[in-house]
Design a protein around this motif. Structure first.
Motif, mmCIF file in Angstrom:
data_model
loop_
_atom_site.group_PDB
_atom_site.id
_atom_site.type_symbol
_atom_site.label_atom_id
_atom_site.label_comp_id
_atom_site.label_asym_id
_atom_site.label_seq_id
_atom_site.Cartn_x
_atom_site.Cartn_y
_atom_site.Cartn_z
ATOM 1 N N GLY A 1 1.106 -1.080 0.386
ATOM 2 C CA GLY A 1 0.162 -0.260 0.004
ATOM 3 C C GLY A 1 0.899 1.238 0.165
ATOM 4 N N ALA A 2 0.015 1.765 -1.033
ATOM 5 C CA ALA A 2 0.813 3.278 -0.565
ATOM 6 C C ALA A 2 -0.396 4.247 -0.663
ATOM 7 N N ALA A 3 0.525 6.215 -0.228
ATOM 8 C CA ALA A 3 0.011 6.943 0.809
ATOM 9 C C ALA A 3 0.402 7.681 0.131
ATOM 10 N N PHE A 4 -0.716 8.681 -0.967
ATOM 11 C CA PHE A 4 0.703 10.119 -1.575
ATOM 12 C C PHE A 4 0.391 11.288 -0.951
ATOM 13 N N TYR A 5 0.970 12.678 -0.647
ATOM 14 C CA TYR A 5 0.284 13.581 0.216
ATOM 15 C C TYR A 5 1.230 14.563 -0.423
ATOM 16 N N SER A 6 1.051 16.259 -0.709
ATOM 17 C CA SER A 6 1.894 16.953 -1.548
ATOM 18 C C SER A 6 1.283 18.330 -0.656
ATOM 19 N N ILE B 1 -4.776 7.008 -1.556
ATOM 20 C CA ILE B 1 -4.049 6.000 -0.763
ATOM 21 C C ILE B 1 -4.848 4.228 -1.347
ATOM 22 N N ARG B 2 -3.691 3.662 -1.830
ATOM 23 C CA ARG B 2 -4.206 2.513 -2.610
ATOM 24 C C ARG B 2 -3.529 1.518 -2.072
ATOM 25 N N MET B 3 -4.592 0.535 -1.917
ATOM 26 C CA MET B 3 -4.074 -0.780 -0.981
ATOM 27 C C MET B 3 -3.861 -2.168 -1.954
#
Length: 253
Positions: free
Chosen positions: A87-92, A118-120
């Motif tokens: 899983g990965a969560a990106f923020y900016s 947020i993609r699992m």
């Protein structure tokens, strides 16, 4: 299947799941000048399944620049047995996310960081909350006031998808990745509240500032942060008073 969450470093980019590593729906605006992304978008899909704009080169370049200028911008969940990223969560900062300006409920608040996706991986969907907690903990530690996100409220009905394609992809389905827009229900479950209404693409906000009210997610994330930096418990032994030895006590003055 237990997972641990760590901040993504650039040297670990290749460990990201394929879609998270390639999709640049948020990071690259088609109206830009990237030849790599233009080549991908204008190429017909061989499977007939529009998965959104993809360019591993552009994704890595975006990540590299943001890490250098702003710092951590992605948390990853790792399955502890296999050490596979699941899983990965990106923020900016919103100014580094070109696609955000196309949403009808833009702009993002000037005091907020934008949570893009947020993609699992299949089978690990229940760990999305753990991943989000890590995002909140990082932002709280950095003194961020709030986090905002754009939700999708239309499920997969054809009218909703047509409108999203028109608004976000200039009418091109291949320029929209539905998988990378967070469901509104998921965001409200995390404690977000709608601050800009829209039937399909609302903007939501979660306050991280104590003066504006703590959310349960923030408290849980802070507790995990405290636990991670608390030193091991000291031994329970009671300190004994220091006494002079027999030889020293018999010494003459």
């Amino acid at each position: 299947m237990a997972v641990s969450v760590v901040s993504l470093e650039l040297e670990d980019f290749e460990t990201l799941p394929l879609h998270s590593r390639r999709c640049v729906f948020w990071e690259v605006d088609r109206s830009g000048t990237s030849p790599a992304i233009d080549a991908v978008i204008t190429s017909p899909s061989t499977t007939g399944d529009a998965v959104g704009p993809e360019s591993e080169f552009d994704k890595e370049a975006w990540l590299s620049g943001l890490l250098l200028e702003w710092g951590v911008c992605c948390q990853v969940a790792i399955e502890q047995t296999t050490e596979r990223v699941v899983g990965a969560a990106f923020y900016s900062p919103p100014g580094r996310v070109p696609r955000a300006q196309h949403f009808p409920t833009a702009p993002v608040g000037a005091d907020a960081v934008l949570l893009t996706t947020i993609r699992m991986e299949p089978g690990f969907e229940s760990e999305a909350t753990t991943l989000f907690d890590a995002v909140v903990a990082d932002l709280v530690r950095r003194g961020v006031r709030a986090v905002e996100a754009f939700g999708f409220s239309g499920d997969d009905e054809s009218l909703a998808m047509d409108l999203v394609t028109l608004l976000l992809g200039s009418g091109m389905a291949s320029d929209v990745c539905r998988r990378c827009i967070l469901p509104t229900d998921l965001l409200t479950g995390f404690g977000f509240e709608v601050v800009a209404e829209d039937p399909y693409l609302p903007r939501l906000r979660l306050e991280l500032d104590e003066g504006l009210g703590w959310k349960s997610q923030v408290e849980r994330a802070l507790q995990k942060l405290v636990e991670s930096i608390t030193p091991p418990a000291m031994a329970d032994s009671v300190p004994q008073p220091v006494t002079c030895s027999a030889s020293s006590s018999s010494a003459k003055v």
